[in-house]
Enzyme design. Structure first.
Site, PDB file in Angstrom:
ATOM      1  N   HIS A  58       0.849  -1.189   0.000  1.00  0.00           N
ATOM      2  CA  HIS A  58       0.000   0.000   0.000  1.00  0.00           C
ATOM      3  C   HIS A  58       0.884   1.239   0.000  1.00  0.00           C
ATOM      4  O   HIS A  58       2.053   1.192   0.398  1.00  0.00           O
ATOM      5  CB  HIS A  58      -0.900   0.012   1.232  1.00  0.00           C
ATOM      6  CG  HIS A  58      -1.967  -1.041   1.197  1.00  0.00           C
ATOM      7  ND1 HIS A  58      -3.079  -0.980   2.005  1.00  0.00           N
ATOM      8  CD2 HIS A  58      -2.099  -2.172   0.462  1.00  0.00           C
ATOM      9  CE1 HIS A  58      -3.852  -2.032   1.771  1.00  0.00           C
ATOM     10  NE2 HIS A  58      -3.272  -2.772   0.839  1.00  0.00           N
ATOM     11  N   GLU A  60       0.991   3.889   1.912  1.00  0.00           N
ATOM     12  CA  GLU A  60       1.537   4.257   3.217  1.00  0.00           C
ATOM     13  C   GLU A  60       2.665   3.315   3.624  1.00  0.00           C
ATOM     14  O   GLU A  60       3.687   3.761   4.156  1.00  0.00           O
ATOM     15  CB  GLU A  60       0.441   4.235   4.293  1.00  0.00           C
ATOM     16  CG  GLU A  60      -0.688   5.212   4.048  1.00  0.00           C
ATOM     17  CD  GLU A  60      -1.849   4.632   3.255  1.00  0.00           C
ATOM     18  OE1 GLU A  60      -2.955   5.185   3.362  1.00  0.00           O
ATOM     19  OE2 GLU A  60      -1.665   3.625   2.530  1.00  0.00           O
ATOM     20  N   CYS A  88      -5.933   2.139   5.715  1.00  0.00           N
ATOM     21  CA  CYS A  88      -6.591   0.886   6.086  1.00  0.00           C
ATOM     22  C   CYS A  88      -6.036   0.409   7.427  1.00  0.00           C
ATOM     23  O   CYS A  88      -5.085   0.980   7.965  1.00  0.00           O
ATOM     24  CB  CYS A  88      -6.363  -0.170   5.001  1.00  0.00           C
ATOM     25  SG  CYS A  88      -4.676  -0.821   4.980  1.00  0.00           S
TER      26      CYS A  88
END
Length: 161
Positions: A58, A60, A88
């Site tokens: 992801h 991040e 998330c």
């Protein structure tokens, strides 16, 4: 921290990075940056799940990994994560483990859900005390043997993080 204009510029960089990799089918519409306490850009990344064949890639996570490499540490205390969407559950965990105390995000969880991303079911699973075996089944085994390893780590005064 720098002015809102600088934060806006960094968010725009994250959006542009996400758009590029999204259009190249590298990953979804997610970009992220890590800045230090003075507002200096440390890392910029986007989602690369599809290209890397890695469900943890992801934006991040990628930005945190890059920031750790750049700074030479796993401890990003004083840093801020700027991301195109609310993180998330996995990314929130990584952000907390990295000791980041501020997240600036663009899109809300319901915005990602509206186009089909399924973060909500993970939060529901957590809120239900992990009690849905259709999502994930837990089976504890060999706890005593594993605790021996933990004891060894503690006795060697290894770094706790």
């Amino acid at each position: 921290m720098k002015t809102n204009e600088s934060l806006k510029e960094i968010m725009q960089k994250a959006i542009e990075q996400a758009r590029k990799t999204m259009n190249d089918n590298v990953g979804g519409p997610f970009g992220a940056a890590v800045i230090d306490a003075e507002g200096k850009l440390i890392s910029l990344a986007s989602n690369s799940v599809l290209d890397d064949h890695d469900p943890t890639a992801h934006a991040e996570m990628n930005a945190i990994r890059k920031a750790g490499e750049v700074l030479g540490t796993h401890d990003l205390s004083g840093c801020t994560v700027i991301t195109t969407a609310f993180p998330c559950a996995m990314c929130l965990g990584a952000i907390i483990w990295a000791n980041v105390k501020t997240v600036i995000y663009g899109a809300r969880p319901e915005d990602a859900a509206a186009i089909g991303f399924r973060d909500a079911f993970i939060y529901e699973f957590i809120n239900d005390n992990f009690n849905d075996p259709n999502v994930l089944k837990f089976d504890e085994q060999e706890r005593e043997a594993c605790l021996t390893l933990f004891t060894e780590y503690q006795k060697k005064n290894k770094e706790i993080y």
